[in-house]
Design an enzyme around this catalytic site. Structure first.
Site, mmCIF file in Angstrom:
data_model
loop_
_atom_site.group_PDB
_atom_site.id
_atom_site.type_symbol
_atom_site.label_atom_id
_atom_site.label_comp_id
_atom_site.label_asym_id
_atom_site.label_seq_id
_atom_site.Cartn_x
_atom_site.Cartn_y
_atom_site.Cartn_z
ATOM 1 N N CYS A 120 34.824 -25.304 10.001
ATOM 2 C CA CYS A 120 35.957 -24.423 10.240
ATOM 3 C C CYS A 120 35.816 -23.830 11.636
ATOM 4 C CB CYS A 120 35.987 -23.303 9.194
ATOM 5 S SG CYS A 120 37.330 -22.120 9.417
ATOM 6 N N HIS A 162 42.374 -27.073 3.134
ATOM 7 C CA HIS A 162 41.625 -26.085 3.921
ATOM 8 C C HIS A 162 42.582 -25.118 4.624
ATOM 9 C CE1 HIS A 162 38.131 -25.090 6.713
ATOM 10 N NE2 HIS A 162 39.159 -24.629 7.403
ATOM 11 N N GLU A 163 43.619 -25.666 5.275
ATOM 12 C CA GLU A 163 44.537 -24.802 6.023
ATOM 13 C C GLU A 163 45.419 -23.976 5.088
ATOM 14 O OE1 GLU A 163 43.925 -24.408 9.045
ATOM 15 O OE2 GLU A 163 42.633 -26.156 9.293
ATOM 16 N N HIS A 166 43.566 -21.009 4.188
ATOM 17 C CA HIS A 166 43.594 -19.989 5.252
ATOM 18 C C HIS A 166 44.799 -19.060 5.106
ATOM 19 C CE1 HIS A 166 40.255 -20.466 7.949
ATOM 20 N NE2 HIS A 166 40.487 -21.744 8.169
#
Length: 208
Positions: A120, A162-163, A166
């Site tokens: 990351c 993953h994003e 976020h």
């Protein structure tokens, strides 16, 4: 099979970097522990030149940091938005942005968990194994408010997941055991300055 998909659509050719980056400015990348990374982001409700400029900046910042994806809160902006330039496991390149992303709830049948290494840009230098489904579908809109559906498999599915984490206020460390989280933070401490030096060199190279 097409080798590049832009905004989920196949294209016959595409430059090495998304054209948005040429219009952008580099922004500081936030680091784990900063509040903006650890709370859910706000929906984007205003579409216009400010949003377009943010996307341009995010593309350039992502390339400088040699990332495959970047969420708005990673440049300190509390909005549900991310950009990406990421290959899948077949070497097909996926480039684009998505606003107000919502992951589809996919049936477990036909999906596998891949326990691969993950890093990351907000945890500079650390790489840890994180189990993720090998397929992802994300619904959202583009910078003009047009509906988007982005699908990914393998490494690109990992990027989408993953994003999306976020923008929901989670970093991948949240998915680790306490021991693995400590290991990741030690890696970050050891490698952080080297990562920053690489980013500075990359920024100088891209500004020539």
């Amino acid at each position: 099979m097409p080798r590049v998909f832009v905004q989920g659509k196949p294209v016959t050719s595409y430059p090495a970097r998304a054209p948005e980056a040429a219009r952008g400015s580099v922004r500081r990348i936030t680091e784990v522990g900063e509040g903006v990374l650890h709370r859910p982001c706000r929906d984007v409700t205003e579409f216009g030149p400010d949003l377009a400029a943010l996307i341009d900046d995010m593309f350039l910042t992502m390339y400088v940091a040699e990332g495959a994806g970047l969420a708005a809160n990673q440049v300190g902006v509390d909005l549900r938005l991310f950009v990406y330039d990421c290959p899948d496991d077949d070497g097909v390149r996926h480039v684009g942005h998505i606003i107000n992303p919502v992951p589809a709830q996919l049936a477990p049948a036909g999906r596998r968990l891949l326990d691969d290494g993950e890093g990351c840009l907000s945890v500079p230098g650390a790489v840890m194994a994180v189990p993720r489904p090998d397929r992802a579908v994300v619904h959202g809109v583009d910078r003009d408010g047009n509906a988007l559906v982005i699908e990914g498999t393998g490494y690109f599915a990992r990027c989408l997941e993953h994003e999306t984490d976020h923008v929901n206020g989670h970093v991948y460390l949240d998915r680790l055991s306490r021991r693995d989280r400590r290991d990741a933070l030690r890696q970050m401490t050891d490698r952080r300055e080297h990562v920053f030096a690489r980013r500075a060199a990359r920024e100088a190279e891209l500004s020539r």
